[in-house]
Design a protein around this motif. Sequence first.
Motif, PDB file in Angstrom:
ATOM      1  N   ALA A 124      16.033 165.614  34.619  1.00 23.33           N
ATOM      2  CA  ALA A 124      15.256 164.401  34.338  1.00 23.33           C
ATOM      3  C   ALA A 124      14.627 164.438  32.949  1.00 23.33           C
ATOM      4  CB  ALA A 124      14.172 164.229  35.406  1.00 23.33           C
ATOM      5  N   SER A 125      14.303 165.634  32.457  1.00 23.19           N
ATOM      6  CA  SER A 125      13.653 165.779  31.144  1.00 23.19           C
ATOM      7  C   SER A 125      14.629 166.248  30.068  1.00 23.19           C
ATOM      8  CB  SER A 125      12.481 166.767  31.248  1.00 23.19           C
ATOM      9  OG  SER A 125      11.552 166.361  32.221  1.00 23.19           O
ATOM     10  N   HIS A 126      15.920 166.046  30.301  1.00 19.21           N
ATOM     11  CA  HIS A 126      16.949 166.572  29.395  1.00 19.21           C
ATOM     12  C   HIS A 126      16.717 166.176  27.943  1.00 19.21           C
ATOM     13  CE1 HIS A 126      21.057 167.962  28.348  1.00 19.21           C
ATOM     14  NE2 HIS A 126      20.995 166.988  27.466  1.00 19.21           N
ATOM     15  N   ASP A 127      16.597 164.864  27.692  1.00 19.84           N
ATOM     16  CA  ASP A 127      16.475 164.381  26.311  1.00 19.84           C
ATOM     17  C   ASP A 127      15.154 164.824  25.669  1.00 19.84           C
ATOM     18  OD1 ASP A 127      18.932 163.196  26.570  1.00 19.84           O
ATOM     19  OD2 ASP A 127      18.125 161.238  27.138  1.00 19.84           O
ATOM     20  N   ALA A 153      22.898 168.988  23.339  1.00 20.09           N
ATOM     21  CA  ALA A 153      23.709 167.938  22.708  1.00 20.09           C
ATOM     22  C   ALA A 153      25.080 167.815  23.375  1.00 20.09           C
ATOM     23  CB  ALA A 153      23.866 168.247  21.218  1.00 20.09           C
ATOM     24  N   TYR A 154      25.699 168.945  23.652  1.00 20.90           N
ATOM     25  CA  TYR A 154      27.034 168.940  24.275  1.00 20.90           C
ATOM     26  C   TYR A 154      26.977 168.349  25.679  1.00 20.90           C
ATOM     27  CZ  TYR A 154      31.673 170.510  25.662  1.00 20.90           C
ATOM     28  OH  TYR A 154      32.986 170.544  26.081  1.00 20.90           O
ATOM     29  N   ALA A 155      25.959 168.758  26.445  1.00 20.51           N
ATOM     30  CA  ALA A 155      25.819 168.263  27.817  1.00 20.51           C
ATOM     31  C   ALA A 155      25.630 166.753  27.843  1.00 20.51           C
ATOM     32  CB  ALA A 155      24.642 168.945  28.507  1.00 20.51           C
ATOM     33  N   ARG A 156      24.815 166.226  26.929  1.00 21.59           N
ATOM     34  CA  ARG A 156      24.577 164.787  26.869  1.00 21.59           C
ATOM     35  C   ARG A 156      25.840 164.045  26.436  1.00 21.59           C
ATOM     36  NH1 ARG A 156      22.495 161.219  29.291  1.00 21.59           N
ATOM     37  NH2 ARG A 156      20.415 162.171  29.237  1.00 21.59           N
ATOM     38  N   SER A 166      34.700 168.270  36.493  1.00 16.22           N
ATOM     39  CA  SER A 166      34.680 167.807  37.881  1.00 16.22           C
ATOM     40  C   SER A 166      33.284 167.518  38.403  1.00 16.22           C
ATOM     41  CB  SER A 166      35.350 168.855  38.790  1.00 16.22           C
ATOM     42  OG  SER A 166      36.701 169.015  38.447  1.00 16.22           O
ATOM     43  N   PHE A 167      32.312 168.353  38.009  1.00 15.18           N
ATOM     44  CA  PHE A 167      30.939 168.160  38.467  1.00 15.18           C
ATOM     45  C   PHE A 167      29.984 167.931  37.302  1.00 15.18           C
ATOM     46  CE2 PHE A 167      32.900 170.252  42.087  1.00 15.18           C
ATOM     47  CZ  PHE A 167      32.384 169.536  43.158  1.00 15.18           C
ATOM     48  N   GLY A 168      30.485 167.285  36.254  1.00 11.78           N
ATOM     49  CA  GLY A 168      29.629 166.951  35.124  1.00 11.78           C
ATOM     50  C   GLY A 168      29.277 168.157  34.255  1.00 11.78           C
ATOM     51  N   THR A 169      28.300 167.966  33.393  1.00 12.31           N
ATOM     52  CA  THR A 169      27.910 169.016  32.441  1.00 12.31           C
ATOM     53  C   THR A 169      26.504 169.538  32.707  1.00 12.31           C
ATOM     54  OG1 THR A 169      27.167 167.284  30.913  1.00 12.31           O
ATOM     55  CG2 THR A 169      29.404 168.126  30.614  1.00 12.31           C
TER      56      THR A 169
END
Length: 307
Positions: A17-20, A74-77, A86-89
Amino acid sequence: MNTSHTSHLHDHVFLGASHDENAKRTLWVVALTVVMMVGEIAAGYLTGSMALLADGFHMATHAGALGIAAAAYAYARRHASSARYSFGTGKVGDLGGFASALVLGLVAIGIGIESLMRLFEPTQVDFGTATLIAIAGLLVNIVSALLLSGSHDHHPHEHGHDHGHSHHGHDNNLRSAYVHVLADAVTSILAIIALLAGRYLGWVWLDPAMGIVGALVIARWAWTLIRDTSGVLLDRTDDHVADEIREILEASGGAKITDLHVWRVGPQARAAIVSVLGDASITADTIRERLAPVHEVTHLTVEYRSV
């Protein structure tokens, strides 16, 4: 067999939830660390101070590790919605945390070896200059720690409501950045104590001794971070969520779990595959409804077979 999956339209975005917000905090800390690093190395060359140069290059290892954390965010976003994963980053942060922990471990080994060498072969120390460097480094680390302290995900020994090591909701990428800053702060504090004792009490041996203590503390943090992040990367079973699923299905009756997989796919997300054998009156949708209260599970697959 009645097999029910989550909708094929499920986006598989399992970022925290606080990624960014955490990404921005980490970038600020990277910038601070790089500025301090460049300043120390430049001052070291200009003044001929080996202490300044040494601390500057030591700072460079932490800048590299913090850079890994920033790159992971940055890569995950950027690839959060990519069908290639398959299950996102959601676990990219754990990969970054694992890599960062390895760097932290190498730093601990380097500090330990250098401290042991200086313990047996003392070198001339400019206590005044070295103390000022340590104080400047400590101030930078305090500011960095404050920048990273806006989240509760970073504490080295904090556990979630499961009282275990699954760290519900914890961002191991932010945690790795915080541990690097904390490690630097601890070494600075120990260095200041040792340098003051060496300058005013003549305890030259305390400087390398404190270095060994700091190396052991950092090594312990590195090991804890490696253990927790590797568990996530290897899809270690989340015992807390698995037990909750078992309790709900056993209490409701009419269904028996024949196979269960629960693993973390993001800081606040778990995936689960539940295989059930039960009465003909029960369907996969029934099982799904019963498990709705298990809020940690954001990707649920139910495999149901009637007796």
